[in-house]
Motif scaffolding. Structure first.
Motif, PDB file in Angstrom:
ATOM      1  N   GLU A 118       0.851  -1.182   0.000  1.00 14.04           N
ATOM      2  CA  GLU A 118       0.000   0.000   0.000  1.00 14.04           C
ATOM      3  C   GLU A 118       0.887   1.233   0.000  1.00 14.04           C
ATOM      4  OE1 GLU A 118      -3.267   0.307  -0.261  1.00 14.04           O
ATOM      5  OE2 GLU A 118      -3.631  -1.849  -0.223  1.00 14.04           O
ATOM      6  N   ALA A 119       0.564   2.196  -0.815  1.00 19.68           N
ATOM      7  CA  ALA A 119       1.402   3.391  -0.936  1.00 19.68           C
ATOM      8  C   ALA A 119       1.243   4.342   0.249  1.00 19.68           C
ATOM      9  CB  ALA A 119       1.099   4.118  -2.235  1.00 19.68           C
ATOM     10  N   GLU A 120       0.029   4.539   0.725  1.00 15.65           N
ATOM     11  CA  GLU A 120      -0.188   5.539   1.765  1.00 15.65           C
ATOM     12  C   GLU A 120      -0.841   4.986   3.013  1.00 15.65           C
ATOM     13  OE1 GLU A 120      -1.854   9.188   0.295  1.00 15.65           O
ATOM     14  OE2 GLU A 120      -0.822   8.948  -1.624  1.00 15.65           O
ATOM     15  N   ASP A 121      -0.846   3.694   3.148  1.00 21.79           N
ATOM     16  CA  ASP A 121      -1.447   3.077   4.324  1.00 21.79           C
ATOM     17  C   ASP A 121      -0.538   1.930   4.754  1.00 21.79           C
ATOM     18  OD1 ASP A 121      -3.266   2.695   6.345  1.00 21.79           O
ATOM     19  OD2 ASP A 121      -4.882   1.956   5.079  1.00 21.79           O
ATOM     20  N   TRP A 122      -1.025   1.074   5.609  1.00 17.10           N
ATOM     21  CA  TRP A 122      -0.241  -0.057   6.092  1.00 17.10           C
ATOM     22  C   TRP A 122      -0.062  -1.086   4.985  1.00 17.10           C
ATOM     23  CZ3 TRP A 122       2.258   0.046  10.584  1.00 17.10           C
ATOM     24  CH2 TRP A 122       1.801   0.924  11.578  1.00 17.10           C
ATOM     25  N   SER A 123       1.166  -1.499   4.744  1.00 18.86           N
ATOM     26  CA  SER A 123       1.458  -2.651   3.902  1.00 18.86           C
ATOM     27  C   SER A 123       1.467  -3.847   4.839  1.00 18.86           C
ATOM     28  CB  SER A 123       2.810  -2.494   3.204  1.00 18.86           C
ATOM     29  OG  SER A 123       2.757  -1.448   2.264  1.00 18.86           O
ATOM     30  N   ARG A 124       0.716  -4.882   4.451  1.00 16.67           N
ATOM     31  CA  ARG A 124       0.491  -5.998   5.371  1.00 16.67           C
ATOM     32  C   ARG A 124       1.192  -7.267   4.914  1.00 16.67           C
ATOM     33  NH1 ARG A 124      -5.670  -6.571   6.497  1.00 16.67           N
ATOM     34  NH2 ARG A 124      -5.049  -8.380   5.362  1.00 16.67           N
ATOM     35  N   PHE A 125       1.770  -7.967   5.876  1.00 20.40           N
ATOM     36  CA  PHE A 125       2.356  -9.288   5.652  1.00 20.40           C
ATOM     37  C   PHE A 125       1.323 -10.318   6.097  1.00 20.40           C
ATOM     38  CE2 PHE A 125       5.980  -6.532   6.050  1.00 20.40           C
ATOM     39  CZ  PHE A 125       6.957  -7.079   5.235  1.00 20.40           C
ATOM     40  N   LEU A 126       0.946 -11.205   5.188  1.00 22.64           N
ATOM     41  CA  LEU A 126      -0.075 -12.203   5.489  1.00 22.64           C
ATOM     42  C   LEU A 126       0.497 -13.608   5.359  1.00 22.64           C
ATOM     43  CD1 LEU A 126      -2.989 -10.681   3.360  1.00 22.64           C
ATOM     44  CD2 LEU A 126      -2.584 -10.364   5.806  1.00 22.64           C
ATOM     45  N   LEU A 127       0.160 -14.443   6.317  1.00 24.02           N
ATOM     46  CA  LEU A 127       0.519 -15.864   6.276  1.00 24.02           C
ATOM     47  C   LEU A 127      -0.767 -16.644   6.472  1.00 24.02           C
ATOM     48  CD1 LEU A 127       2.667 -18.094   6.128  1.00 24.02           C
ATOM     49  CD2 LEU A 127       2.901 -17.897   8.620  1.00 24.02           C
ATOM     50  N   ASP A 128      -1.133 -17.438   5.489  1.00 19.84           N
ATOM     51  CA  ASP A 128      -2.390 -18.201   5.529  1.00 19.84           C
ATOM     52  C   ASP A 128      -3.580 -17.282   5.809  1.00 19.84           C
ATOM     53  OD1 ASP A 128      -0.957 -20.564   5.049  1.00 19.84           O
ATOM     54  OD2 ASP A 128      -0.621 -20.865   7.207  1.00 19.84           O
ATOM     55  N   GLY A 129      -3.561 -16.091   5.228  1.00 19.75           N
ATOM     56  CA  GLY A 129      -4.668 -15.153   5.353  1.00 19.75           C
ATOM     57  C   GLY A 129      -4.677 -14.313   6.620  1.00 19.75           C
ATOM     58  N   GLU A 130      -3.768 -14.573   7.544  1.00 16.85           N
ATOM     59  CA  GLU A 130      -3.704 -13.814   8.794  1.00 16.85           C
ATOM     60  C   GLU A 130      -2.562 -12.817   8.759  1.00 16.85           C
ATOM     61  OE1 GLU A 130      -4.595 -15.112  12.754  1.00 16.85           O
ATOM     62  OE2 GLU A 130      -4.698 -17.176  12.008  1.00 16.85           O
ATOM     63  N   GLU A 131      -2.832 -11.606   9.261  1.00 14.52           N
ATOM     64  CA  GLU A 131      -1.802 -10.585   9.306  1.00 14.52           C
ATOM     65  C   GLU A 131      -0.792 -10.910  10.401  1.00 14.52           C
ATOM     66  OE1 GLU A 131      -2.646  -6.192   8.819  1.00 14.52           O
ATOM     67  OE2 GLU A 131      -2.018  -6.233  10.931  1.00 14.52           O
ATOM     68  N   ILE A 132       0.477 -11.053   9.982  1.00 14.80           N
ATOM     69  CA  ILE A 132       1.530 -11.352  10.956  1.00 14.80           C
ATOM     70  C   ILE A 132       2.389 -10.124  11.258  1.00 14.80           C
ATOM     71  CG2 ILE A 132       1.608 -13.821  10.452  1.00 14.80           C
ATOM     72  CD1 ILE A 132       4.172 -13.227   8.780  1.00 14.80           C
ATOM     73  N   ALA A 133       2.358  -9.137  10.341  1.00 15.78           N
ATOM     74  CA  ALA A 133       3.114  -7.897  10.549  1.00 15.78           C
ATOM     75  C   ALA A 133       2.583  -6.847   9.585  1.00 15.78           C
ATOM     76  CB  ALA A 133       4.605  -8.127  10.317  1.00 15.78           C
ATOM     77  N   ARG A 134       2.924  -5.594   9.879  1.00 17.47           N
ATOM     78  CA  ARG A 134       2.580  -4.513   8.953  1.00 17.47           C
ATOM     79  C   ARG A 134       3.601  -3.392   9.066  1.00 17.47           C
ATOM     80  NH1 ARG A 134      -2.972  -1.729  10.981  1.00 17.47           N
ATOM     81  NH2 ARG A 134      -2.332  -1.181  13.065  1.00 17.47           N
ATOM     82  N   TRP A 135       3.745  -2.632   7.965  1.00 20.51           N
ATOM     83  CA  TRP A 135       4.782  -1.613   7.828  1.00 20.51           C
ATOM     84  C   TRP A 135       4.170  -0.387   7.167  1.00 20.51           C
ATOM     85  CZ3 TRP A 135       7.063   0.915   3.657  1.00 20.51           C
ATOM     86  CH2 TRP A 135       8.357   1.415   3.830  1.00 20.51           C
ATOM     87  N   LYS A 136       4.535   0.789   7.660  1.00 21.59           N
ATOM     88  CA  LYS A 136       3.991   2.026   7.101  1.00 21.59           C
ATOM     89  C   LYS A 136       5.049   3.116   7.128  1.00 21.59           C
ATOM     90  CE  LYS A 136       0.039   5.123   7.568  1.00 21.59           C
ATOM     91  NZ  LYS A 136      -1.175   5.406   8.338  1.00 21.59           N
ATOM     92  N   ALA A 137       5.142   3.855   6.022  1.00 17.29           N
ATOM     93  CA  ALA A 137       6.058   4.992   5.921  1.00 17.29           C
ATOM     94  C   ALA A 137       5.240   6.253   5.730  1.00 17.29           C
ATOM     95  CB  ALA A 137       7.017   4.798   4.753  1.00 17.29           C
ATOM     96  N   GLU A 138       5.413   7.209   6.631  1.00 15.37           N
ATOM     97  CA  GLU A 138       4.702   8.484   6.545  1.00 15.37           C
ATOM     98  C   GLU A 138       5.719   9.591   6.304  1.00 15.37           C
ATOM     99  OE1 GLU A 138       1.003   8.560   9.338  1.00 15.37           O
ATOM    100  OE2 GLU A 138       2.705   7.700  10.454  1.00 15.37           O
TER     101      GLU A 138
END
Length: 176
Positions: A118-138
């Motif tokens: 995602e460019a302006e929101d949280w980029s999400r890491f998914l494993l088996d459909g579940e969010e395991i981490a997320r990263w955001k640059a502002e």
């Protein structure tokens, strides 16, 4: 949930140390864009600092923890990640990159993590459909830098922030 933060200058060609902080404000590691030699750095400048792309995350004593580099061969593009201490290799590749926004996948041949960019929101890491981490640059205009946050969920099989930060710096911050 574990939370890590760092600030990166807006210039993608920046090669200085970027301190990574835990949720108590303590520096736990450093991220750095690296070039193997001056020729690669000079050549990269011609291509808008997006051709020779390599990021290392180092411990406080300078030991390399994780490295990610961009590979481009015969019209194909992918990234290779390496957990240095144990020699574990990860392949980060795009699927559907010719149509719209590509999906990134990270695999070590045992697990396959999807990275929803995602460019302006949280980029999400998914494993088996579940969010395991997320990263955001502002981006903060007055400061000329990006304030970056990484959150790692307790359910994540990978708890090392250097894994996520190196991959995000290469694939999300600079990109293809």
């Amino acid at each position: 949930m574990k939370i890590y933060t760092y600030c990166h200058p807006e210039a993608i060609q920046y090669t200085g140390d970027v301190p990574i902080l835990d949720d108590s404000g303590k520096v736990i590691a450093f991220s750095r864009r690296v070039y193997d030699n001056l020729l690669k750095k000079t050549f990269d400048e011609i291509f808008d600092f997006r051709y020779f792309l390599k990021y290392d995350v180092m411990s406080l004593n300078g030991e390399k923890l994780f490295t990610v580099k961009k590979i481009s061969r015969r019209g194909k593009l992918w990234f290779e990640g390496m957990e240095v201490a144990i020699g574990k290799k990860y392949i980060i590749s795009y699927e559907n990159w010719r149509i719209g926004i590509p999906t990134l996948y990270i695999t070590d041949k045992k697990i396959k993590i999807q990275l929803e960019k995602e460019a302006e929101d949280w980029s999400r890491f998914l494993l088996d459909g579940e969010e395991i981490a997320r990263w955001k640059a502002e981006y903060r205009e007055g400061e000329g830098e990006f304030h970056i946050t990484l959150q790692i969920n307790d359910i994540s099989p990978i708890q090392q922030p250097y894994f996520f930060i190196a991959i995000c710096q290469a694939t999300l911050f600079v990109g293809a």
